[in-house]
Design an enzyme around this catalytic site. Structure first.
Site, PDB file in Angstrom:
ATOM      1  N   SER A  15       0.869  -1.168  -0.090  1.00 31.79           N
ATOM      2  CA  SER A  15      -0.200  -0.028   0.052  1.00 31.79           C
ATOM      3  C   SER A  15       0.894   1.339   0.057  1.00 31.79           C
ATOM      4  O   SER A  15       1.772   1.297   0.819  1.00 31.79           O
ATOM      5  CB  SER A  15      -0.861  -0.017   1.215  1.00 31.79           C
ATOM      6  OG  SER A  15      -1.664   1.291   1.259  1.00 31.79           O
ATOM      7  N   LYS A  66     -13.764  -4.091   2.161  1.00 31.97           N
ATOM      8  CA  LYS A  66     -14.510  -2.792   2.003  1.00 31.97           C
ATOM      9  C   LYS A  66     -16.056  -3.051   2.014  1.00 31.97           C
ATOM     10  O   LYS A  66     -16.770  -2.236   2.624  1.00 31.97           O
ATOM     11  CB  LYS A  66     -14.301  -2.339   0.406  1.00 31.97           C
ATOM     12  CG  LYS A  66     -12.985  -1.666   0.230  1.00 31.97           C
ATOM     13  CD  LYS A  66     -12.986  -1.188  -1.152  1.00 31.97           C
ATOM     14  CE  LYS A  66     -11.637  -0.529  -1.431  1.00 31.97           C
ATOM     15  NZ  LYS A  66     -11.424   0.236  -2.632  1.00 31.97           N
ATOM     16  N   ASN A  87     -14.788   2.461   1.801  1.00 32.17           N
ATOM     17  CA  ASN A  87     -13.118   2.885   1.777  1.00 32.17           C
ATOM     18  C   ASN A  87     -12.632   3.673   2.855  1.00 32.17           C
ATOM     19  O   ASN A  87     -11.575   3.783   3.114  1.00 32.17           O
ATOM     20  CB  ASN A  87     -12.696   3.091   0.334  1.00 32.17           C
ATOM     21  CG  ASN A  87     -12.893   4.346  -0.034  1.00 32.17           C
ATOM     22  OD1 ASN A  87     -13.441   5.284   0.729  1.00 32.17           O
ATOM     23  ND2 ASN A  87     -11.725   4.895  -0.812  1.00 32.17           N
ATOM     24  N   ASP A 102     -13.843   6.517  -3.697  1.00 33.28           N
ATOM     25  CA  ASP A 102     -13.204   6.160  -4.626  1.00 33.28           C
ATOM     26  C   ASP A 102     -13.853   6.634  -5.915  1.00 33.28           C
ATOM     27  O   ASP A 102     -13.353   7.176  -6.923  1.00 33.28           O
ATOM     28  CB  ASP A 102     -13.563   4.461  -4.936  1.00 33.28           C
ATOM     29  CG  ASP A 102     -12.447   3.815  -4.261  1.00 33.28           C
ATOM     30  OD1 ASP A 102     -11.477   4.220  -3.690  1.00 33.28           O
ATOM     31  OD2 ASP A 102     -12.875   2.476  -4.092  1.00 33.28           O
ATOM     32  N   GLY A 130     -16.019  -4.638  -7.303  1.00 34.96           N
ATOM     33  CA  GLY A 130     -15.980  -3.509  -6.289  1.00 34.96           C
ATOM     34  C   GLY A 130     -15.746  -2.378  -6.829  1.00 34.96           C
ATOM     35  O   GLY A 130     -16.605  -0.917  -6.418  1.00 34.96           O
ATOM     36  N   ALA A 131     -14.590  -1.964  -7.750  1.00 37.84           N
ATOM     37  CA  ALA A 131     -14.315  -0.755  -8.101  1.00 37.84           C
ATOM     38  C   ALA A 131     -15.297  -0.095  -8.875  1.00 37.84           C
ATOM     39  O   ALA A 131     -15.708   1.152  -8.978  1.00 37.84           O
ATOM     40  CB  ALA A 131     -12.991  -0.853  -8.859  1.00 37.84           C
TER      41      ALA A 131
HETATM   42  P1  NDP Z   1     -12.791  -7.186  -8.259  1.00 32.94           P
HETATM   43  O1  NDP Z   1     -12.159  -8.117  -8.053  1.00 32.94           O
HETATM   44  O2  NDP Z   1     -14.049  -6.825  -7.449  1.00 32.94           O
HETATM   45  O3  NDP Z   1     -13.304  -7.311  -9.801  1.00 32.94           O
HETATM   46  C1  NDP Z   1     -12.544  -7.710 -10.840  1.00 32.94           C
HETATM   47  C2  NDP Z   1     -13.087  -7.276 -12.036  1.00 32.94           C
HETATM   48  O4  NDP Z   1     -12.334  -7.758 -13.148  1.00 32.94           O
HETATM   49  C3  NDP Z   1     -14.319  -8.241 -12.381  1.00 32.94           C
HETATM   50  O5  NDP Z   1     -15.265  -7.370 -13.101  1.00 32.94           O
HETATM   51  C4  NDP Z   1     -13.635  -9.209 -13.529  1.00 32.94           C
HETATM   52  O6  NDP Z   1     -14.960  -9.832 -14.165  1.00 32.94           O
HETATM   53  C5  NDP Z   1     -12.789  -8.548 -14.133  1.00 32.94           C
HETATM   54  N1  NDP Z   1     -11.789  -9.385 -14.738  1.00 32.94           N
HETATM   55  C6  NDP Z   1     -10.820 -10.114 -13.906  1.00 32.94           C
HETATM   56  N2  NDP Z   1     -10.061 -10.695 -14.832  1.00 32.94           N
HETATM   57  C7  NDP Z   1     -10.490 -10.600 -15.764  1.00 32.94           C
HETATM   58  C8  NDP Z   1     -10.155 -11.207 -17.257  1.00 32.94           C
HETATM   59  N3  NDP Z   1      -9.026 -11.706 -17.435  1.00 32.94           N
HETATM   60  N4  NDP Z   1     -10.719 -10.507 -18.365  1.00 32.94           N
HETATM   61  C9  NDP Z   1     -11.780  -9.853 -18.346  1.00 32.94           C
HETATM   62  N5  NDP Z   1     -12.404  -9.346 -17.088  1.00 32.94           N
HETATM   63  C10 NDP Z   1     -11.407  -9.738 -16.048  1.00 32.94           C
HETATM   64  O7  NDP Z   1     -11.615  -6.034  -8.028  1.00 32.94           O
HETATM   65  P2  NDP Z   1     -12.295  -4.592  -7.900  1.00 32.94           P
HETATM   66  O8  NDP Z   1     -13.192  -4.145  -8.795  1.00 32.94           O
HETATM   67  O9  NDP Z   1     -12.056  -4.252  -6.515  1.00 32.94           O
HETATM   68  O10 NDP Z   1     -10.655  -3.740  -8.604  1.00 32.94           O
HETATM   69  C11 NDP Z   1     -10.436  -3.782 -10.165  1.00 32.94           C
HETATM   70  C12 NDP Z   1      -9.319  -2.994 -10.416  1.00 32.94           C
HETATM   71  O11 NDP Z   1      -9.223  -1.695  -9.972  1.00 32.94           O
HETATM   72  C13 NDP Z   1      -8.103  -3.550  -9.543  1.00 32.94           C
HETATM   73  O12 NDP Z   1      -6.867  -3.761 -10.501  1.00 32.94           O
HETATM   74  C14 NDP Z   1      -7.642  -2.261  -8.452  1.00 32.94           C
HETATM   75  O13 NDP Z   1      -6.373  -2.515  -8.367  1.00 32.94           O
HETATM   76  C15 NDP Z   1      -7.980  -1.107  -9.344  1.00 32.94           C
HETATM   77  N6  NDP Z   1      -8.464   0.058  -8.365  1.00 32.94           N
HETATM   78  C16 NDP Z   1      -7.871   1.003  -8.712  1.00 32.94           C
HETATM   79  C17 NDP Z   1      -8.230   2.046  -7.691  1.00 32.94           C
HETATM   80  C18 NDP Z   1      -7.597   3.408  -7.873  1.00 32.94           C
HETATM   81  O14 NDP Z   1      -7.558   4.131  -6.886  1.00 32.94           O
HETATM   82  N7  NDP Z   1      -6.702   3.593  -8.780  1.00 32.94           N
HETATM   83  C19 NDP Z   1      -9.418   2.099  -6.724  1.00 32.94           C
HETATM   84  C20 NDP Z   1      -9.740   0.758  -6.727  1.00 32.94           C
HETATM   85  C21 NDP Z   1      -9.535  -0.298  -7.517  1.00 32.94           C
HETATM   86  P3  NDP Z   1     -15.791 -11.214 -13.637  1.00 32.94           P
HETATM   87  O15 NDP Z   1     -16.857 -10.392 -12.756  1.00 32.94           O
HETATM   88  O16 NDP Z   1     -16.094 -11.989 -14.725  1.00 32.94           O
HETATM   89  O17 NDP Z   1     -15.093 -12.011 -12.579  1.00 32.94           O
END
Ligand code: NDP
Length: 272
Positions: A15, A66, A87, A102, A130-131
């Site tokens: 982090s 979260k 968050n 966020d 979640g994001a």
């Molecule tokens: P989650 O695990 O809740 O969701 C992941 C998402 O990615 C799902 O929609 C999943 O689809 C999809 N996914 C994963 N692998 C693949 C793939 N190979 N091909 C297509 N879709 C895929 O994670 P979060 O939503 O919490 O986070 C998502 C990203 O956002 C992370 O990388 C996190 O680091 C980043 N983030 C950045 C922030 C910032 O401040 N910059 C703040 C919050 C998050 P499925 O539903 O089909 O599994």
């Protein structure tokens, strides 16, 4: 006495929040201590209680807590309620306030730092985790022409869109339904980069002068950034600005003073 803050997560050693908040505190002359706390996956509530008992004033919460933070809060802000996730926690005398910064972090990065308006734009949000959930409400609040949520697991995209249907023009779909469509803003909120892949986007998806935004930051070139540039996207950005802006909003909630993110972005880049 120095006020105490922290970020709870598991894992947490990666982090950047302690560096960011220490820099914010120096910049604004606030006397705070901010540290990272590794909470056991089955011990988040106990870790929060222990932190409050030692005088903690507030906390950030990251993966995988979260949703638990959402349950634990005794009062939720509207944006936390909309996001279904928390968050940022504020520990007052008789309550634990849960907020979600966020969405506003993303909006400030896109609209203020990148000077890219959202109003009237066709927005595509990739991912329904979640994001994504945290940013749908705030994005709709900026009155885009449309917001399309596309996800690998299609029912997740559709149910997320249904959840926000009363807020604005949002629909959910699978990637195969994007063929022939064009967007002004494409936000990659998937974690596909972790496995060195990207969602299967069709060619021609970026309108001239469009913005491609990758929430995951600090991974160098990824298939999504390479694809977006090859497709002639107007502007490409990644989520460091969002990370800083959501942190600045938390800092503001706790201390009532808004830090300037630009010098802290430079500091993080020199430390990268
Ligand atoms: P989650 O695990 O809740 O969701 C992941 C998402 O990615 C799902 O929609 C999943 O689809 C999809 N996914 C994963 N692998 C693949 C793939 N190979 N091909 C297509 N879709 C895929 O994670 P979060 O939503 O919490 O986070 C998502 C990203 O956002 C992370 O990388 C996190 O680091 C980043 N983030 C950045 C922030 C910032 O401040 N910059 C703040 C919050 C998050 P499925 O539903 O089909 O599994």
């Amino acid at each position: 006495m120095t006020d105490k803050y922290c970020v709870f997560g598991n894992p947490i050693s990666h982090s950047k929040s302690p560096i960011i908040h220490a820099a914010f505190a120096r910049q604004t002359g606030q006397d705070i201590e901010y540290r990272a706390i590794l909470a056991p996956t089955d011990g988040f509530a106990d870790a929060v209680d222990a932190f409050i008992a030692e005088g903690g004033k507030g906390a950030n919460v990251t993966l995988p807590f979260k949703q638990e933070a959402f349950q634990l809060a005794t009062r939720l802000t509207l944006r936390a309620e909309q996001a279904g996730a928390v968050n940022t926690l504020v520990f007052n005398d008789n309550e634990v306030v849960g907020d979600n910064t966020d969405g506003v972090g993303l909006l400030r990065d896109i609209m203020i730092n990148l000077r890219y308006p959202i109003k009237g734009k066709r927005v595509l949000l990739l991912g329904a985790g979640g994001a994504s959930r945290g940013v749908v409400g705030p994005l709709l609040g900026e009155l885009p022409e449309s917001l399309t949520i596309a996800n690998r697991t299609v029912p997740r995209a559709r149910s997320l869109a249904e959840h926000f249907a009363s807020v604005g023009p949002v629909t959910g779909c699978g990637y195969d339904e994007l063929a022939g469509r064009v967007f002004d803003i494409v936000i990659n909120a998937t974690s596909a980069s972790l496995s060195g892949t990207m969602p299967p986007l069709p060619e021609g998806i970026f309108a001239p002068g469009s913005l491609a935004y990758k929430m995951m930051y600090g991974m160098g070139d990824t298939p999504f950034s390479t694809f977006a540039r090859a497709q002639g996207v107007g502007l490409f950005s990644e989520g460091l600005g969002m990370l800083l802006e959501q942190a600045a909003e938390s800092f503001f909630l706790w201390r009532g003073i808004r830090p300037n993110c630009a010098p802290v972005a430079e500091l993080l880049q020199t430390k990268a």
